[in-house]
Each structure stands twice: as structure tokens, then as C-alpha cells.
Design an enzyme around this catalytic site. Sequence first.
Site, short mmCIF file in Angstrom:
data_model
loop_
_atom_site.label_atom_id
_atom_site.label_comp_id
_atom_site.label_asym_id
_atom_site.label_seq_id
_atom_site.Cartn_x
_atom_site.Cartn_y
_atom_site.Cartn_z
N HIS A 193 -17.36 11.35 -50.98
CA HIS A 193 -16.63 12.16 -51.96
C HIS A 193 -16.26 13.53 -51.39
O HIS A 193 -15.78 14.38 -52.12
CB HIS A 193 -17.45 12.29 -53.26
CG HIS A 193 -17.55 10.99 -54.01
ND1 HIS A 193 -18.34 10.81 -55.11
CD2 HIS A 193 -16.94 9.79 -53.80
CE1 HIS A 193 -18.22 9.57 -55.56
NE2 HIS A 193 -17.38 8.91 -54.77
N ASN A 253 -11.44 -0.50 -60.91
CA ASN A 253 -10.51 -0.85 -59.82
C ASN A 253 -9.06 -0.50 -60.13
O ASN A 253 -8.20 -0.59 -59.24
CB ASN A 253 -10.62 -2.35 -59.50
CG ASN A 253 -11.89 -2.65 -58.72
OD1 ASN A 253 -12.42 -1.77 -58.04
ND2 ASN A 253 -12.37 -3.88 -58.83
N SER A 290 -10.31 21.03 -49.34
CA SER A 290 -10.43 20.27 -48.08
C SER A 290 -10.66 18.78 -48.36
O SER A 290 -11.49 18.14 -47.73
CB SER A 290 -11.50 20.86 -47.15
OG SER A 290 -12.78 20.41 -47.46
N ARG A 331 -12.59 3.68 -50.32
CA ARG A 331 -13.13 3.29 -51.62
C ARG A 331 -12.88 1.80 -51.90
O ARG A 331 -13.73 1.10 -52.45
CB ARG A 331 -12.49 4.16 -52.72
CG ARG A 331 -13.02 3.86 -54.10
CD ARG A 331 -12.54 4.91 -55.10
NE ARG A 331 -13.03 4.64 -56.43
CZ ARG A 331 -12.25 4.43 -57.49
NH1 ARG A 331 -10.93 4.49 -57.37
NH2 ARG A 331 -12.78 4.17 -58.66
C1 HEM Z 1 -22.74 6.23 -55.70
C2 HEM Z 1 -21.98 5.70 -56.60
C3 HEM Z 1 -20.52 6.02 -56.72
C4 HEM Z 1 -19.86 6.31 -57.86
C5 HEM Z 1 -20.45 6.35 -59.26
C6 HEM Z 1 -18.49 6.58 -57.50
C7 HEM Z 1 -17.49 6.87 -58.41
C8 HEM Z 1 -16.21 7.25 -58.07
C9 HEM Z 1 -15.18 7.62 -59.00
C10 HEM Z 1 -15.32 7.59 -60.53
C11 HEM Z 1 -14.10 7.99 -58.30
C12 HEM Z 1 -12.78 8.52 -58.85
C13 HEM Z 1 -11.88 7.41 -59.35
C14 HEM Z 1 -10.68 7.99 -60.04
O1 HEM Z 1 -10.86 8.68 -61.06
O2 HEM Z 1 -9.54 7.77 -59.57
C15 HEM Z 1 -14.43 7.86 -56.91
C16 HEM Z 1 -13.59 8.16 -55.88
C17 HEM Z 1 -13.87 7.89 -54.56
N1 HEM Z 1 -15.01 7.26 -54.08
FE1 HEM Z 1 -16.71 6.94 -55.11
N2 HEM Z 1 -18.35 6.45 -56.16
C18 HEM Z 1 -19.57 6.11 -55.64
C19 HEM Z 1 -19.84 5.81 -54.32
C20 HEM Z 1 -18.89 5.74 -53.34
C21 HEM Z 1 -19.08 5.16 -52.04
C22 HEM Z 1 -20.34 4.44 -51.59
C23 HEM Z 1 -17.92 5.33 -51.36
C24 HEM Z 1 -17.55 4.88 -49.97
C25 HEM Z 1 -18.33 4.29 -49.12
C26 HEM Z 1 -17.01 6.05 -52.22
C27 HEM Z 1 -15.76 6.49 -51.89
C28 HEM Z 1 -14.90 7.13 -52.74
C29 HEM Z 1 -13.65 7.75 -52.30
C30 HEM Z 1 -13.21 7.90 -50.87
C31 HEM Z 1 -13.01 8.19 -53.46
C32 HEM Z 1 -11.62 8.86 -53.53
C33 HEM Z 1 -10.56 7.76 -53.73
C34 HEM Z 1 -9.13 8.25 -53.73
O3 HEM Z 1 -8.83 9.34 -53.27
O4 HEM Z 1 -8.28 7.44 -54.18
N3 HEM Z 1 -17.62 6.25 -53.42
N4 HEM Z 1 -15.71 7.39 -56.79
#
Ligand code: HEM
Length: 323
Positions: free
Chosen positions: A190, A92, A244, A60
Site C-alpha cells: 500500500h 474485484n 509518492s 493487487r
Molecule cells: C492485508 C489485507 C489487505 C486488505 C484489507 C487490502 C485492501 C485493499 C483495498 C480496499 C484497496 C483499495 C481498493 C479500491 O478502493 O480501489 C487496496 C488497494 C491495493 N492493494 Fe491491498 N489489501 C490488503 C493486502 C494487500 C496485499 C497483500 C497486496 C499485494 C501483495 C495489496 C496490494 C494493493 C495495491 C497495490 C493496491 C492499489 C491498487 C491500485 O492502485 O489499483 N494489498 N487494498
Amino acid sequence: MAIPKLVLVCILLLVFRHANSQSLKANFYRRTCPSLETIVNATTATFISSAPSLAPALLRMHFHDCFVRGCDGSVLINSTSNNTAEKAAIPNQSLRGFQVIDAVKSAVERQCPGRVSCADILALVARDAVSLINGPFWPVPLGRRDGRVSNSTEALFQLPPPFFNSTQLIASFAAKNLTVKDLVVLSGSHTIGVAHCSSITSRLYNFTGRGDSDPSMDPNYVAALKRRCSPTDANSIIQMDPGSSQVFDEDYYSIVSKRRGLFQSDGALLTNSVTNAYVQQHSTSSRLSSFLNDFSKSMVKMGKIEVLTGSAGEIRRVCSVIN
Ligand code: HEM
């Protein structure tokens, strides 16, 4: 016929952007830091073996870096007394794993002082962290330089928020030269990782300002999530792919197809014909290798967004501080 000036400028900008990303090379550090990839992998492995949950966090972080001023390591910079950096922006504040980048940078600096950018290190660490939890592997062409600007307001406006609908998501990705397919494929990230309750409280408790929940989410799942997240709970975390969340599989698409995607942005993939078709394909039959293959291709594209190369930017000595 004369080409209007504005069109010409746009064409030149596009050509320049393309030429820039084309100048990344697999063997960029062959002479200047031949052991780079070994150092990065070994150092990343020491963290991931004891804390595999850092892998999604680092993936992320790379995404959040690339969507704001390109993949230039600007997300790594600390705020100062006269600059509020990207790190401080709300989306962030939940990033984790900066210590991994710092440790890798120190290890790289010991072998190859002043040669390798933090932007390249972040791109490599994200790839290695994901592949160390048995996720996909993708090539990381190198030669990015580090940016010298990091601004929290830009991060707030460039990063797609979880409440975006499909039109807004597609526009956000298109602004970075990514397609509708890249959107549905990269959203598959996700399948690993966690979210804070605060990212979904309005979806659960106050969707239209009348104490209601999002009707597009499975009501049984809304009820289950409400048991995990009270309206005022900002800190608890929930797995995005329950059970998972450290396995890079196709579960995300089954979850979305059952209207159990955690964010509106996940559910929104059902509302566009291209993204919906991909979700249905990957939730009805196992096509893991095609998803992993698509994912690798989209990650390579994402890693080339608006990169600085040549003599642009700098090679930061410490990733959190502009030289
Ligand atoms: C399409 C639009 C996207 C939105 C609106 C979005 C939004 C979010 C949000 C709100 C979270 C949770 C943050 C939290 O509450 O701690 C999250 C987690 C995450 N996102 Fe996305 N995301 C998007 C696309 C992506 C993309 C393109 C990637 C990677 C290439 C990605 C990878 C991740 C990962 C791996 C997590 C988990 C992070 C953790 O475990 O700390 N996301 N995302």
C-alpha cells in the site's frame, strides 16, 4: 499409537500442498517457451511506460488471484450466463489492468501456442510491472496451471476486506500459509497505488452506525480525507501514500505509525506486537533494503499459494475464458 483418520488426512493434504508448490521451477519453460520472460517484460513495459499507475493494479490483481483458489488465474475469468465469476465480486470490481494480461497472453501465444498458463503470466506481469517502476524484483518460479472454476462468492469470502482487525487479518493470511510477518510485509504494497473513496466512507462517516468516524485514525487526517471524499462519493480516488504513490518506498510504515493508514486493516498493524514492531522499525530509521528483501521473499511465498501443477487444470487459450 494409531493416528486418527482426520489427522492423517490433514497431514497428507499439507504434504501434497507443499509438494505442489515445490514443483514450480525457475526454468519450467526452458524448452517449451525459451523467450517467455523477454516477451512478458517487453509487452508489460509498453503499458507501464505510458501508464505507471497500472503497476499497483497488477500487483493487487496477483494477490486477489492467489487468495481465491490459489494462484490459478481464476480472477481473470469472465462471468457467463450461468456463472458469476470472481471478477464480479465487490472487491474485484476495482481491479484494473486486464488489458495488459490479454496483450501479454496474445504475444506469448504467437510465439508459444498453448504452452504458458495465464496464472504464470499474471505472476510474471505483476513482478515485472513493479520492478519497472523501480520497485523490488523477485524470482517467479513457474509451472502453474490455470483453474477451471471462478466463483464470485468465494472471492467475497476469501479476500480480506479493509475493515478487518488484526486477528481476522492474521487468520486470513494463515489460511493461505502466510505468517504474521508476511502480513505486515505484504501490506507494505500500500506504499503504491490508489483507493476509491467508497473503501473508506464508513470509516470516515459512519464507523459505528452513529455518524462517527474511526477514533483510531488521526483526526486531522480524517478531516483531510472528508474534504476529498463526500459521504456519497463512490468514484473519486485517493493515493494511499500521498505524494509518492508510484514510488515503492517505506513510507507506508511511517504513515501507519502516524495513524494515517487508509484502511482499518492498515491501522490494525499497530495492534499486534509483531506487526507493530515491524511498523516501528521501518518508520523510525531507513531500512529500505531490508523491507525490499522481505517483500521479495513474501511475494515468492504468496505466488506459491495452492498452485495447480502437473496435469491439474488446463492451459487456457484466452485468459478470460475457460477452454
Ligand atoms: C492485508 C489485507 C489487505 C486488505 C484489507 C487490502 C485492501 C485493499 C483495498 C480496499 C484497496 C483499495 C481498493 C479500491 O478502493 O480501489 C487496496 C488497494 C491495493 N492493494 Fe491491498 N489489501 C490488503 C493486502 C494487500 C496485499 C497483500 C497486496 C499485494 C501483495 C495489496 C496490494 C494493493 C495495491 C497495490 C493496491 C492499489 C491498487 C491500485 O492502485 O489499483 N494489498 N487494498
